[in-house]
Scaffold this motif. Structure first.
Motif, PDB file in Angstrom:
ATOM      1  N   GLN A 194      37.939 -63.561   4.723  1.00  0.00           N
ATOM      2  CA  GLN A 194      37.283 -64.644   3.998  1.00  0.00           C
ATOM      3  C   GLN A 194      36.946 -65.838   4.876  1.00  0.00           C
ATOM      4  OE1 GLN A 194      39.720 -66.286   0.900  1.00  0.00           O
ATOM      5  NE2 GLN A 194      41.500 -66.556   2.224  1.00  0.00           N
ATOM      6  N   GLY A 195      37.674 -66.040   5.956  1.00  0.00           N
ATOM      7  CA  GLY A 195      37.384 -67.144   6.851  1.00  0.00           C
ATOM      8  C   GLY A 195      36.149 -66.883   7.687  1.00  0.00           C
ATOM      9  N   GLU A 196      35.659 -67.949   8.315  1.00  0.00           N
ATOM     10  CA  GLU A 196      34.475 -67.833   9.157  1.00  0.00           C
ATOM     11  C   GLU A 196      34.818 -67.360  10.567  1.00  0.00           C
ATOM     12  OE1 GLU A 196      31.676 -67.966   7.875  1.00  0.00           O
ATOM     13  OE2 GLU A 196      32.109 -68.938   5.962  1.00  0.00           O
ATOM     14  N   SER A 197      36.101 -67.223  10.865  1.00  0.00           N
ATOM     15  CA  SER A 197      36.558 -66.711  12.151  1.00  0.00           C
ATOM     16  C   SER A 197      37.979 -66.214  11.941  1.00  0.00           C
ATOM     17  CB  SER A 197      36.516 -67.802  13.232  1.00  0.00           C
ATOM     18  OG  SER A 197      37.400 -68.863  12.896  1.00  0.00           O
ATOM     19  N   VAL A 246      30.149 -65.979  19.201  1.00  0.00           N
ATOM     20  CA  VAL A 246      30.423 -64.970  18.187  1.00  0.00           C
ATOM     21  C   VAL A 246      29.295 -64.964  17.180  1.00  0.00           C
ATOM     22  CG1 VAL A 246      32.009 -64.236  16.386  1.00  0.00           C
ATOM     23  CG2 VAL A 246      32.909 -65.264  18.466  1.00  0.00           C
ATOM     24  N   SER A 247      28.756 -63.806  16.864  1.00  0.00           N
ATOM     25  CA  SER A 247      27.696 -63.669  15.871  1.00  0.00           C
ATOM     26  C   SER A 247      28.297 -63.153  14.581  1.00  0.00           C
ATOM     27  CB  SER A 247      26.620 -62.705  16.370  1.00  0.00           C
ATOM     28  OG  SER A 247      25.616 -62.539  15.399  1.00  0.00           O
ATOM     29  N   VAL A 248      28.103 -63.890  13.488  1.00  0.00           N
ATOM     30  CA  VAL A 248      28.699 -63.529  12.209  1.00  0.00           C
ATOM     31  C   VAL A 248      27.619 -63.086  11.247  1.00  0.00           C
ATOM     32  CG1 VAL A 248      30.043 -64.366  10.254  1.00  0.00           C
ATOM     33  CG2 VAL A 248      30.587 -65.138  12.559  1.00  0.00           C
ATOM     34  N   ALA A 249      27.772 -61.893  10.691  1.00  0.00           N
ATOM     35  CA  ALA A 249      26.754 -61.358   9.800  1.00  0.00           C
ATOM     36  C   ALA A 249      26.943 -61.881   8.393  1.00  0.00           C
ATOM     37  CB  ALA A 249      26.829 -59.834   9.797  1.00  0.00           C
ATOM     38  N   ARG A 250      25.864 -62.255   7.752  1.00  0.00           N
ATOM     39  CA  ARG A 250      25.861 -62.670   6.359  1.00  0.00           C
ATOM     40  C   ARG A 250      25.257 -61.580   5.488  1.00  0.00           C
ATOM     41  NH1 ARG A 250      29.474 -66.100   4.665  1.00  0.00           N
ATOM     42  NH2 ARG A 250      29.376 -68.152   5.626  1.00  0.00           N
ATOM     43  N   THR A 251      25.770 -61.442   4.284  1.00  0.00           N
ATOM     44  CA  THR A 251      25.354 -60.379   3.394  1.00  0.00           C
ATOM     45  C   THR A 251      24.398 -60.894   2.326  1.00  0.00           C
ATOM     46  OG1 THR A 251      27.526 -59.411   3.662  1.00  0.00           O
ATOM     47  CG2 THR A 251      26.180 -58.568   1.855  1.00  0.00           C
ATOM     48  N   GLY A 258      40.670 -71.827  11.516  1.00  0.00           N
ATOM     49  CA  GLY A 258      39.814 -71.077  12.419  1.00  0.00           C
ATOM     50  C   GLY A 258      40.142 -71.239  13.884  1.00  0.00           C
ATOM     51  N   SER A 259      39.746 -70.252  14.672  1.00  0.00           N
ATOM     52  CA  SER A 259      39.850 -70.328  16.129  1.00  0.00           C
ATOM     53  C   SER A 259      38.834 -69.385  16.702  1.00  0.00           C
ATOM     54  CB  SER A 259      41.277 -70.009  16.554  1.00  0.00           C
ATOM     55  OG  SER A 259      41.421 -70.112  17.926  1.00  0.00           O
ATOM     56  N   SER A 260      39.203 -68.674  17.768  1.00  0.00           N
ATOM     57  CA  SER A 260      38.225 -67.878  18.482  1.00  0.00           C
ATOM     58  C   SER A 260      38.495 -66.399  18.388  1.00  0.00           C
ATOM     59  CB  SER A 260      38.225 -68.300  19.947  1.00  0.00           C
ATOM     60  OG  SER A 260      39.504 -68.089  20.485  1.00  0.00           O
ATOM     61  N   PRO A 312      32.911 -53.321  17.871  1.00  0.00           N
ATOM     62  CA  PRO A 312      32.259 -54.592  17.550  1.00  0.00           C
ATOM     63  C   PRO A 312      31.742 -54.715  16.130  1.00  0.00           C
ATOM     64  CG  PRO A 312      30.852 -53.233  18.928  1.00  0.00           C
ATOM     65  CD  PRO A 312      32.176 -52.540  18.889  1.00  0.00           C
ATOM     66  N   ASP A 313      31.779 -53.661  15.337  1.00  0.00           N
ATOM     67  CA  ASP A 313      31.286 -53.752  13.966  1.00  0.00           C
ATOM     68  C   ASP A 313      32.416 -53.684  12.954  1.00  0.00           C
ATOM     69  OD1 ASP A 313      32.000 -51.168  14.458  1.00  0.00           O
ATOM     70  OD2 ASP A 313      30.281 -50.258  13.434  1.00  0.00           O
ATOM     71  N   SER A 314      33.604 -54.141  13.339  1.00  0.00           N
ATOM     72  CA  SER A 314      34.783 -53.893  12.512  1.00  0.00           C
ATOM     73  C   SER A 314      35.112 -54.998  11.516  1.00  0.00           C
ATOM     74  CB  SER A 314      36.009 -53.672  13.405  1.00  0.00           C
ATOM     75  OG  SER A 314      35.855 -52.524  14.201  1.00  0.00           O
ATOM     76  N   ILE A 315      34.773 -56.261  11.802  1.00  0.00           N
ATOM     77  CA  ILE A 315      35.193 -57.379  10.957  1.00  0.00           C
ATOM     78  C   ILE A 315      33.977 -58.064  10.347  1.00  0.00           C
ATOM     79  CG2 ILE A 315      36.526 -59.517  10.820  1.00  0.00           C
ATOM     80  CD1 ILE A 315      38.052 -58.692  13.277  1.00  0.00           C
ATOM     81  N   SER A 316      34.021 -58.278   9.049  1.00  0.00           N
ATOM     82  CA  SER A 316      32.995 -59.045   8.352  1.00  0.00           C
ATOM     83  C   SER A 316      33.602 -60.378   7.940  1.00  0.00           C
ATOM     84  CB  SER A 316      32.498 -58.288   7.119  1.00  0.00           C
ATOM     85  OG  SER A 316      31.596 -59.081   6.378  1.00  0.00           O
ATOM     86  N   PHE A 317      33.221 -61.462   8.634  1.00  0.00           N
ATOM     87  CA  PHE A 317      33.723 -62.790   8.307  1.00  0.00           C
ATOM     88  C   PHE A 317      32.970 -63.363   7.109  1.00  0.00           C
ATOM     89  CE2 PHE A 317      36.706 -63.220  11.559  1.00  0.00           C
ATOM     90  CZ  PHE A 317      36.200 -62.760  12.754  1.00  0.00           C
TER      91      PHE A 317
END
Length: 445
Positions: free
Chosen positions: A86-89, A43-48, A14-16, A168-173
Motif C-alpha cells: 500500500q505504501g509508495e515505497s 524507482v519507477s512505480v506503476a499505477r493501475t 518510506g525509504s528506498s 523486477p516485476d514483483s512489487i506493486s506499490f
C-alpha cells in the motif's frame, strides 16, 4: 527471562528500494528519487487504471519482512508471486530488530545471510544492571550455546536486501487492499482502493498487525498488553564507543536498554507501563523529550545515546499480541488464503522472536506451497493446513512466553523488584534454557 526488545511492530515509513522496478500494470508511471547508503537510484512505480483487472496465481499482501521473505523463498523454489504494497515505497521506517540464530538460518537458506553479516556487528553477550548502575548479571551467548548468533539489523537494509532478490516485476506499490471476496471460480477477488481488482488463485496475507486479510478471516484485533515503548537509533559519525553486547537496565515499571548495531549506530529502547496506549505522537521533538524525561536519574550513557538520535528514527508504539487459542482462534488458512508473520501471530518483542518467527513462517510455507503447486502431490488447501498445523505449536507458546516475560520485567512493586534484582536475576536465571527456542533447522532452498 530476558530478553531483547526490538521492533518488528514498528510503524513504517518510506525509504528506498535498490534497483527494483514495479511493472505489474505497465500503463501509467511516475518516478521519484531515493537515496541509499551508497548511491542514488531511480524507482519507477506503476499505477493501475481504475478499470484494469488482473489475474495472478500467487498474490502476497504486504511487502514487509514476512511478505518479502515469503516472496524470495517462493522465487528460489521456482514459484512466481506478486506483492501488493500500500505504501509508495518499501516501508523501511523504524529502527532495528534483533535476529537470533533461527533468523540467521532462514536468511542463509534464502541466500542473503552473508551479505547482511558484513554490515552488522555480532553481539557477544549481555549485561543487566539496575537503574542505579549496579551490575546484576552478565552472560556470553556462546558460553551458553556455541552455535548462537545474535545481531541487531537495521530494518531498512534487511528489506532492501530481500527486495533485491526478486525479479523486477514483483512489487506493486500504491496498491492498498480495499475488499476481499471469494470468486465463483474458487479463487479470491482482491479489490484495491483505487478501484482496480486482482483475481488471485492463492492469497498470502503478510500485512502486519492490523491485517485486513486476518480481519476478513475472523481474527480479533491484537490486544494491548499494558505497556508502550520508545525506540530509536543513535548515530555516532566518528564511531560508537560500546562493546558488542546488549545492555539492559531494570527499574520499577520501567526498563531500558541499548545494543550496538554497526560501528556507527546504536539501537535503544525504553519500555514503560501505561494503562492505555495513549494518543499517537509523531513529532520527534516531543518523543525525544518524553523519552529523556522517563529516564531522569538513570545512567547518563543511555541519555547520551538518545540525544545523538536523528529525529526520523524515534518512534513510540503500544505493545500488542494475539494468543492463538486451540479450537477457539481461527486457523491460519481458509481455503487458498493464508496468513504469515504479524498478520497471524503478533507477539511482544520481549524474546526477540517476532521477525525470526516471520522468517521461519516464510520458508515453511514456501516449501509446502511450492511442492503442492509443482508436484500436485497434495492440494493447495491441504498444503496450507499443513503449514498452519506445523507452525501453531511453535508460535502459540512463544507468544504466551514473550507476554509473561514482559509482564515480569515490568513489575513496579518495590518489594517484588528487590527480589527480582537481588535474587532472581543474579542467582536463579539461566540463559541457556532461555535460548532453546532459537533452535530451528532450515536447509537451503
Amino acid at each position: 527471562m530476558v530478553l531483547l526488545l526490538h521492533s518488528p511492530l514498528s510503524p513504517p515509513s518510506g525509504s528506498s528500494l535498490l534497483g527494483l522496478q514495479t511493472t505489474l500494470y505497465p500503463h501509467t508511471h511516475y518516478s521519484y528519487q531515493v537515496r541509499t547508503r551508497t548511491r542514488s537510484i531511480r524507482v519507477s512505480v506503476a499505477r493501475t487504471p481504475a478499470t484494469k483487472r488482473k489475474e495472478e496465481h500467487v498474490v502476497i499482501v504486504g511487502a514487509g519482512i514476512a511478505g518479502l521473505a515469503t516472496a524470495v523463498s517462493l522465487h528460489r523454489l521456482g514459484v512466481k508471486s506478486v506483492l501488493l504494497e500500500q505504501g509508495e515505497s518499501l516501508r523501511t521506517g523504524g529502527t532495528s530488530l534483533t535476529l537470533f540464530k533461527n533468523g540467521w538460518r532462514v536468511l542463509d537458506a534464502i541466500g542473503v545471510g552473508n551479505d547482511l553479516r558484513t554490515q552488522f556487528l555480532e553481539i557477544q553477550g549481555m549485561m543487566v544492571k539496575s537503574q542505579d548502575g549496579r551490575e546484576l548479571r552478565s552472560f556470553r551467548f556462546k558460553d551458553e550455546d556455541e552455535s548462537q548468533e545474535v545481531r541487531a539489523v537495521e530494518r531498512r537494509i534487511l528489506l532492501e536486501t530481500l527486495a533485491n532478490q526478486l525479479p523486477p516485476d514483483s512489487i506493486s506499490f500504491g496498491s492498498k487492499l480495499g475488499k476481499i471476496e471469494r470468486s465463483e471460480s474458487g479463487g479470491t477477488l482482491l479489490e484495491l482502493a483505487d478501484g482496480s481488482s486482482i483475481s488471485a488463485k492463492i492469497v498470502i496475507g503478510c500485512d502486519g498487525i492490523r491485517s485486513p486479510v486476518a480481519k476478513w478471516m475472523g481474527f480479533s484485533e491484537p490486544r494491548y498488553v499494558g505497556h508502550c515503548a520508545f525506540r530509536g537509533l543513535g548515530f555516532y559519525p566518528g564511531g560508537q564507543p560500546f562493546e558488542p553486547k546488549v545492555n539492559y537496565i531494570y527499574g520499577r515499571g520501567l526498563r531500558a536498554g541499548f545494543v550496538p548495531v554497526s560501528p556507527t549506530k546504536v539501537y535503544w529502547f525504553i519500555c514503560f507501563n501505561s494503562s492505555t496506549p495513549g494518543p499517537k505522537i509523531t513529532d520527534p521533538s516531543v518523543l525525544k523529550k518524553q523519552a529523556t524525561e522517563a529516564l531522569q536519574n538513570w545512567p547518563s550513557e543511555l541519555l547520551n545515546i538518545i540525544n545523538l538520535t536523528p529525529d526520523d528514527t524515534i518512534i513510540r508504539t503500544p505493545l500488542v499480541d494475539r494468543w492463538l487459542w486451540p479450537t477457539i482462534s481461527p486457523p491460519a488458512s481458509s481455503g487458498k488464503i493464508v496468513l504469515v508473520g504479524d498478520a497471524w501471530h503478533p507477539m511482544t518483542p520481549n524474546l526477540g522472536q517476532g521477525a525470526c518467527c516471520a522468517l521461519e513462517d516464510a520458508v515453511v510455507l514456501a516449501r509446502k506451497l511450492a511442492s503442492a503447486i509443482k508436484t500436485g502431490s497434495t492440494s493447495i488447501e491441504d498444503a496450507l493446513r499443513s503449514y498452519s498445523n506445523e507452525r501453531w505449536p511453535r508460535i502459540f507458546p512463544l507468544t504466551v512466553r514473550a507476554n509473561l516475560v514482559g509482564s515480569l520485567l515490568q513489575w513496579d512493586n518495590p518489594a517484588v523488584c528487590s527480589v527480582r534484582n537481588n535474587v532472581i536475576i543474579p542467582k536463579v536465571v539461566r540463559l541457556g534454557p532461555m535460548l532453546e527456542h532459537t533452535n530451528f533447522d532450515c536447509e537451503p532452498l
